[in-house]
Design a protein around this motif. Structure first.
Motif, PDB file in Angstrom:
ATOM      1  N   ASP A 107     -46.994  31.355  49.697  1.00  0.00           N
ATOM      2  CA  ASP A 107     -45.671  31.865  49.328  1.00  0.00           C
ATOM      3  C   ASP A 107     -44.624  30.962  49.979  1.00  0.00           C
ATOM      4  OD1 ASP A 107     -43.235  33.237  49.176  1.00  0.00           O
ATOM      5  OD2 ASP A 107     -44.219  35.198  49.196  1.00  0.00           O
ATOM      6  N   TYR A 146     -43.965  21.166  44.030  1.00  0.00           N
ATOM      7  CA  TYR A 146     -43.698  21.702  42.697  1.00  0.00           C
ATOM      8  C   TYR A 146     -44.485  20.982  41.609  1.00  0.00           C
ATOM      9  CZ  TYR A 146     -39.799  23.420  45.459  1.00  0.00           C
ATOM     10  OH  TYR A 146     -39.047  24.009  46.452  1.00  0.00           O
ATOM     11  N   ASN A 147     -45.100  19.852  41.960  1.00  0.00           N
ATOM     12  CA  ASN A 147     -45.829  19.065  40.965  1.00  0.00           C
ATOM     13  C   ASN A 147     -47.331  19.125  41.211  1.00  0.00           C
ATOM     14  OD1 ASN A 147     -43.394  18.254  39.683  1.00  0.00           O
ATOM     15  ND2 ASN A 147     -43.062  16.757  41.302  1.00  0.00           N
ATOM     16  N   GLY A 186     -48.569  22.185  43.004  1.00  0.00           N
ATOM     17  CA  GLY A 186     -47.941  23.416  42.530  1.00  0.00           C
ATOM     18  C   GLY A 186     -48.899  24.581  42.336  1.00  0.00           C
ATOM     19  N   ASP A 187     -50.152  24.302  42.001  1.00  0.00           N
ATOM     20  CA  ASP A 187     -51.123  25.379  41.754  1.00  0.00           C
ATOM     21  C   ASP A 187     -51.495  26.131  43.039  1.00  0.00           C
ATOM     22  OD1 ASP A 187     -51.159  24.812  39.085  1.00  0.00           O
ATOM     23  OD2 ASP A 187     -52.991  23.610  39.157  1.00  0.00           O
ATOM     24  N   PHE A 213     -49.292  27.363  45.044  1.00  0.00           N
ATOM     25  CA  PHE A 213     -48.181  28.236  45.417  1.00  0.00           C
ATOM     26  C   PHE A 213     -47.949  29.323  44.373  1.00  0.00           C
ATOM     27  CE2 PHE A 213     -47.530  24.303  47.656  1.00  0.00           C
ATOM     28  CZ  PHE A 213     -47.040  24.678  48.899  1.00  0.00           C
ATOM     29  N   ILE A 214     -47.416  30.453  44.851  1.00  0.00           N
ATOM     30  CA  ILE A 214     -47.051  31.552  43.957  1.00  0.00           C
ATOM     31  C   ILE A 214     -45.917  31.091  43.060  1.00  0.00           C
ATOM     32  CG2 ILE A 214     -46.049  33.870  43.870  1.00  0.00           C
ATOM     33  CD1 ILE A 214     -47.382  34.427  46.578  1.00  0.00           C
ATOM     34  N   LYS A 215     -46.048  31.307  41.775  1.00  0.00           N
ATOM     35  CA  LYS A 215     -45.009  30.958  40.814  1.00  0.00           C
ATOM     36  C   LYS A 215     -43.970  32.072  40.791  1.00  0.00           C
ATOM     37  CE  LYS A 215     -47.134  27.205  39.205  1.00  0.00           C
ATOM     38  NZ  LYS A 215     -48.334  27.221  40.058  1.00  0.00           N
ATOM     39  N   LYS A 216     -42.691  31.699  40.880  1.00  0.00           N
ATOM     40  CA  LYS A 216     -41.630  32.725  40.902  1.00  0.00           C
ATOM     41  C   LYS A 216     -40.591  32.415  39.839  1.00  0.00           C
ATOM     42  CE  LYS A 216     -42.299  33.975  45.704  1.00  0.00           C
ATOM     43  NZ  LYS A 216     -41.711  34.284  47.010  1.00  0.00           N
TER      44      LYS A 216
END
Length: 228
Positions: free
Chosen positions: A76, A218-219, A222-223, A225-228
């Motif tokens: 997170d 973010y690139n 990115g997988d 991390f929780i997507k918000k």
């Protein structure tokens, strides 16, 4: 090939082994794991694995999703940023209270720690978890001298988020030399009592992982991390 057996491992030992693998990113954020897989790996029945899974789930290391499976929890980023802010404020305050007046025996412990960091950094192949352990001990020594060990323990309670993020920085970027140099600079500030330079150095050191990872969060990463 000789097979490795983990005869007699109980649920506590399986829990510790899985927790270590999660913190070291050997089990990556978002990775699917199963009771059968782990039972086979450690050559045990599913019963101690199930108990270990429940404990890991209660501590947010894994997420058990009914009808889907069990996953290592994602990172997170918003919470991680708040933890970094909290640690920066707390550690800067703690160090301001002790810098310039730390006894020789404590400074000697920090010097020994830096030598251990230097030895690790000079190796041709570096084990990230080994460096992270010595890195953390440097800060723990300061909290111990300041009589703030309970505060350090509270910080460690966020390891499911913060430790993995720091490990991600170490593994993905691999700038062990830079981290070692920052600790050397921090030691000079602690020894000299340079209060003016402390805050800037702590911000640089504790926010460095965010800066080093940059857009990779973010690139390509990115997988994790929780997507918000």
């Amino acid at each position: 090939m000789t097979s490795v057996h983990f005869k007699g491992m109980n649920s506590d030992e399986i829990y510790s082994a899985l927790k270590e693998d999660i913190l070291n990113l050997k089990l990556a954020p978002g990775q699917l794991i199963s009771e059968n897989e782990i039972a086979n790996k450690y050559n045990v029945s599913r019963t101690p694995v199930k108990t270990a899974f429940l404990r890991l789930s209660s501590e947010k290391f894994i997420e058990i999703v009914p009808q889907k499976g069990t996953y290592v929890t994602l990172l997170d980023l918003d919470l991680i940023k708040e933890i970094i802010y909290m640690r920066t404020v707390l550690e800067t305050t703690v160090l301001k209270g002790i810098i310039g007046k730390i006894p020789t025996e404590v400074l000697d412990r920090l010097v020994l720690n830096l030598k251990m960091q230097e030895e690790i950094v000079s190796k041709p192949i570096i084990e990230p978890s080994e460096f992270y352990k010595i890195d953390s001990q440097f800060h723990a020594i300061c909290f111990e001298y300041a009589n703030k060990t309970k505060l350090w323990e509270i910080i460690q309670e966020f390891q499911v988020y913060y430790t993995r993020f720091r490990m991600l920085d170490i593994v993905a970027v691999g700038r062990f030399d830079r981290l070692y140099e920052e600790h050397c600079q921090l030691f000079e500030i602690i020894e000299s009592g340079d209060s003016a330079g402390l805050e800037e150095m702590m911000n640089l050191h504790l926010h460095g992982n965010l800066n080093r990872l940059g857009d990779r969060i973010y690139n390509e990463l990115g997988d994790y991390f929780i997507k918000k």
